[in-house]
Design an enzyme around this catalytic site. Structure first.
Site, PDB file in Angstrom:
ATOM      1  N   LYS A 155       0.827  -1.210   0.000  1.00 48.37           N
ATOM      2  CA  LYS A 155       0.000   0.000   0.000  1.00 48.37           C
ATOM      3  C   LYS A 155       0.865   1.267   0.000  1.00 48.37           C
ATOM      4  CE  LYS A 155      -3.891  -2.350   2.182  1.00 48.37           C
ATOM      5  NZ  LYS A 155      -3.233  -3.657   2.409  1.00 48.37           N
ATOM      6  N   ARG A 156       1.845   1.289  -0.874  1.00 45.68           N
ATOM      7  CA  ARG A 156       2.706   2.451  -1.001  1.00 45.68           C
ATOM      8  C   ARG A 156       1.968   3.591  -1.708  1.00 45.68           C
ATOM      9  NH1 ARG A 156       5.176  -0.073   2.531  1.00 45.68           N
ATOM     10  NH2 ARG A 156       7.327  -0.772   2.291  1.00 45.68           N
TER      11      ARG A 156
END
Length: 324
Positions: A155-156
């Protein structure tokens, strides 16, 4: 040519998919390729992924969200029994237990799934040793099951230059096929991931957490924000390099999403422990190319806490996969 590598595992556990765990044995010998992961990995575009779904008759993605405290006691005990050599590197403590747990789960579930999705938080929380355990897990899957799709659930989401470094980390150094991305900072936080051939960006769209409505369903230009995000992302990508995260607890929304996003794959977490229904997800969200990776994590990993944990995990994975 192949190379024989001995895994020195004084208290290791040998799993054979055809039966439950046996008693510990002194050592195991695996036949491993001397090729690097990048040389023997099978890269997957959308057609290749659909072929895997057809071959296994499964849309199952197993989330490798390993929680040491939830592991069976006999696996946790490995953390207190010295070091083990894996490909010439020594593992001890919780890292050793995590690697052995993951190997057993992977061997039991690989016949029934097309993807694995380790959530990085469950490895980062153990520091450097946890990340080494993740690397060993990825290498084990790449070596033994090169046809399986690997997702870094990271979930960058950051500006372009930082995003470029994230993409390099996951696609070049860690050899994942895909990365989950939070698109809040806009297109330039996503495009660096799209520059890699046969790699995928998986963008958060409509998630299953309780507070998702605070932002995702807000109306923008007459549309819910999740639709605006998906349409913007579709403008900069193709169905061969972008998927969207859509929670299984939002299964009733899948037909609506398919009305404006007919071709992209959806990664659908929330089946099992979070209460989502795989049957409803397939009924509302599948397309002519499969179009779904249905993730289950805790419901498979921690289905049993005895020495038969991997055997039971394999059975649960098979039941989940057969819903397809």
């Amino acid at each position: 040519k192949a190379l024989l590598l001995r895994y020195e595992c004084p208290l290791d556990i040998l799993y054979r998919p055809s039966r439950p765990f046996t008693r510990p044995r002194a050592a195991m010998v695996f036949r491993r390729s001397i090729l690097t992961p990048q040389m023997y990995h099978i890269f997957m575009n959308r057609k290749d992924l659909f072929n895997q779904i057809q071959a296994k008759k499964s849309m199952l993605c197993v989330g490798l969200d390993v929680d040491f405290d939830k592991m069976p006691e006999h696996v946790k005990a490995l953390a207190n029994h010295g070091e083990v050599a894996i490909k010439g590197e020594l593992f001890k403590g919780k890292a050793r237990a995590i690697v052995e747990f993951n190997k057993a789960i992977v061997d039991a579930t690989a016949p029934h799934c097309v993807a694995y999705k380790p959530n990085l938080a469950f490895y980062e929380c153990y520091g450097i040793e946890g990340m080494r355990a993740l690397d060993a897990t990825v290498d084990y899957i790449r070596t033994k099951y090169p046809e399986i799709f690997l997702i870094a659930d990271a979930k960058r989401g950051d500006i372009g230059n930082t995003a470029r470094m994230y993409a390099k980390a996951f696609f070049e150094e860690m050899d994942f096929d895909a990365v989950t991305i939070a698109p809040y900072m806009g297109a330039d936080s996503v495009t660096p991931f799209l520059e890699y051939k046969d790699k995928w960006a998986i963008v958060l769209a409509l998630t299953s957490n309780a507070s998702a409505y605070q932002f995702q369903t807000a109306v923008k230009d007459g549309k819910p924000l999740y639709q605006a995000v998906m349409e913007e992302m579709m403008e900069i990508s193709t169905p061969d390099n972008m998927m969207f995260v859509v929670g299984a607890t939002k299964a009733d929304k899948l037909e609506e999403l398919r009305s404006f996003c007919p071709d992209n794959f959806f990664l659908v977490p929330g089946v099992g422990a979070q209460g989502g229904s795989a049957e409803e997800v397939i009924a509302h969200g599948a397309n002519d190319h499969g179009g779904l990776l249905i993730n289950s994590s805790r419901g498979i990993l921690f289905a049993d806490s005895t020495e038969d944990f991997a055997y039971v995990a394999g059975k649960v994975a098979a039941r989940t996969a057969n819903l397809q």
